[in-house]
Design a protein around this motif. Sequence first.
Motif, PDB file in Angstrom:
ATOM      1  N   LEU A 269     -65.935 -74.882  16.107  1.00 14.03           N
ATOM      2  CA  LEU A 269     -66.940 -74.720  15.061  1.00 14.03           C
ATOM      3  C   LEU A 269     -66.423 -75.232  13.723  1.00 14.03           C
ATOM      4  O   LEU A 269     -67.108 -75.995  13.032  1.00 14.03           O
TER       5      LEU A 269
ATOM      6  N   TYR B 174     -73.986 -72.159   1.162  1.00 13.74           N
ATOM      7  CA  TYR B 174     -73.496 -71.706   2.467  1.00 13.74           C
ATOM      8  C   TYR B 174     -73.095 -70.240   2.410  1.00 13.74           C
ATOM      9  O   TYR B 174     -73.436 -69.437   3.289  1.00 13.74           O
TER      10      TYR B 174
ATOM     11  N   ARG C 276     -67.243 -78.720  11.094  1.00 15.71           N
ATOM     12  CA  ARG C 276     -67.539 -78.808   9.655  1.00 15.71           C
ATOM     13  C   ARG C 276     -66.537 -79.688   8.930  1.00 15.71           C
ATOM     14  O   ARG C 276     -66.905 -80.604   8.191  1.00 15.71           O
TER      15      ARG C 276
ATOM     16  N   ALA D 252     -69.369 -79.508  17.735  1.00 17.72           N
ATOM     17  CA  ALA D 252     -70.283 -78.365  17.780  1.00 17.72           C
ATOM     18  C   ALA D 252     -70.731 -78.090  19.219  1.00 17.72           C
ATOM     19  O   ALA D 252     -70.864 -76.925  19.635  1.00 17.72           O
TER      20      ALA D 252
ATOM     21  N   PHE E 151     -74.680 -73.597   9.747  1.00 18.36           N
ATOM     22  CA  PHE E 151     -73.263 -73.286   9.919  1.00 18.36           C
ATOM     23  C   PHE E 151     -72.944 -71.892   9.390  1.00 18.36           C
ATOM     24  O   PHE E 151     -72.135 -71.159   9.963  1.00 18.36           O
TER      25      PHE E 151
ATOM     26  N   ASN F 146     -73.789 -69.259  11.902  1.00 19.59           N
ATOM     27  CA  ASN F 146     -72.767 -69.309  12.958  1.00 19.59           C
ATOM     28  C   ASN F 146     -71.496 -68.587  12.537  1.00 19.59           C
ATOM     29  O   ASN F 146     -70.946 -67.760  13.273  1.00 19.59           O
ATOM     30  N   SER F 147     -71.008 -68.896  11.343  1.00 21.66           N
ATOM     31  CA  SER F 147     -69.768 -68.313  10.860  1.00 21.66           C
ATOM     32  C   SER F 147     -69.884 -66.802  10.697  1.00 21.66           C
ATOM     33  O   SER F 147     -68.963 -66.043  11.045  1.00 21.66           O
TER      34      SER F 147
ATOM     35  N   LEU G 294     -76.737 -76.292  15.479  1.00 28.96           N
ATOM     36  CA  LEU G 294     -75.806 -77.017  14.616  1.00 28.96           C
ATOM     37  C   LEU G 294     -75.491 -78.395  15.196  1.00 28.96           C
ATOM     38  O   LEU G 294     -75.407 -79.390  14.460  1.00 28.96           O
TER      39      LEU G 294
END
Length: 402
Positions: free
Chosen positions: A223, A267, A227, A386, A324, A327-328, A292
């Motif tokens: 992941l 973000y 990025r 991803a 993102f 997801n994080s 993503l």
Amino acid sequence: MTDWRGYGAVTGAYWAFMLTDGALRMLVLLHFHRLGFSPLTLAWLFLLYEVAGIVTNLVAGWLAARFGLAATLIAGLALQIAALVALTQLDPEWAMAASVGFVMLVQGASGVAKDLTKTTSKSAVKMLIPAGQGARLYTWVAALTGSKNAVKGMGFFLGAALLGWIGFVPALWSMAAGLALVLLAIIVFLPSGLTARVKGARFSQVFSRDPRINGLSLARLFLFAARDVWFVVALPIWLAGYLATGMEAERAFFLTGGFMALWIVFYGGVQAFAPRLGQGTPGRALAWVCGLALVSGALALIALRGAEASTLTLGGLLVFGAVFAVNSALHSFLILDFAGPDRVTMDVGFYYMANAGGRLLGTALSGLTYQLGGLPLALATSAVLAAASALAIARLCKPLQG
């Protein structure tokens, strides 16, 4: 009962650290880009930072258990101050190889400092929240992580602004002085609850035997590589070059840092909001990481159109940031949810070791892909990474286990 004082102290220290971390990255990147370093060489400047993160996260959990969270938090702040001061000694007369080597070593020390501070802060959240309150844990860890990223985004802007305003060395001194004041406040006000130690903690215990933690750690690695492959080197160099047309370098740096800051702040804001989008489950994590991969692939196609699609590309990168962020946040909750009550710091440290491994992979690929194929290749590589994260997280979903 929730320890608000402890949460506030840990959050404040984490904010201050990440402000200098973001500023330092932009200072180094833009300063050496201005000196004529290639994208691949710029990536090298940050590789030891990420390598140090892998080693530190592996050890930090054990150190925090053995010596207490307060000790590792103070050590992280002190080491960052030392790294900032050390960079002021960089001599413009040095050969390029000597400059690169010196900056890599200092960045390595900064990487150790960051992960000591991060592992401590994330572990402290679970310790400060009463057991059995999963929803509150998700909200608090999302708030800590989201606010941290917003502050780091401000650091990107601060670093670029300070470079254009007062220059490289004065900027380093000012940040070191500010962080020293924070360190003094932490020593005075940090609650005693974070000094607890587990004297019997053994280093061999840092390696997790829980398949959920191992699977989530592998997903985290891919992941963050997805990025950083476009964010670390490719985006700022592409953006600075795009803005530099008909514009003085200082203003281009200022605007580059401004967009980088906007992206991180946006973000972080979405990340803090993530708990409102639903429960934290592996199934939701799988759905969001598949999204993503699709966003990255679409962005790679848009970026192929070149300068005429620059505005659309930048807008698409904000969409990437939003997806993102969710997801994080999901990953950050799941690791604390999966972590054993008696080995929180070690499970979190192991997980963030994988996080640092992903950043290392992404950083190395960022300089390489940008040099070979520009931003479109970096974004296409992001889509592949991803997808790899999706394959790893799929193993945690019970319906997919048969």
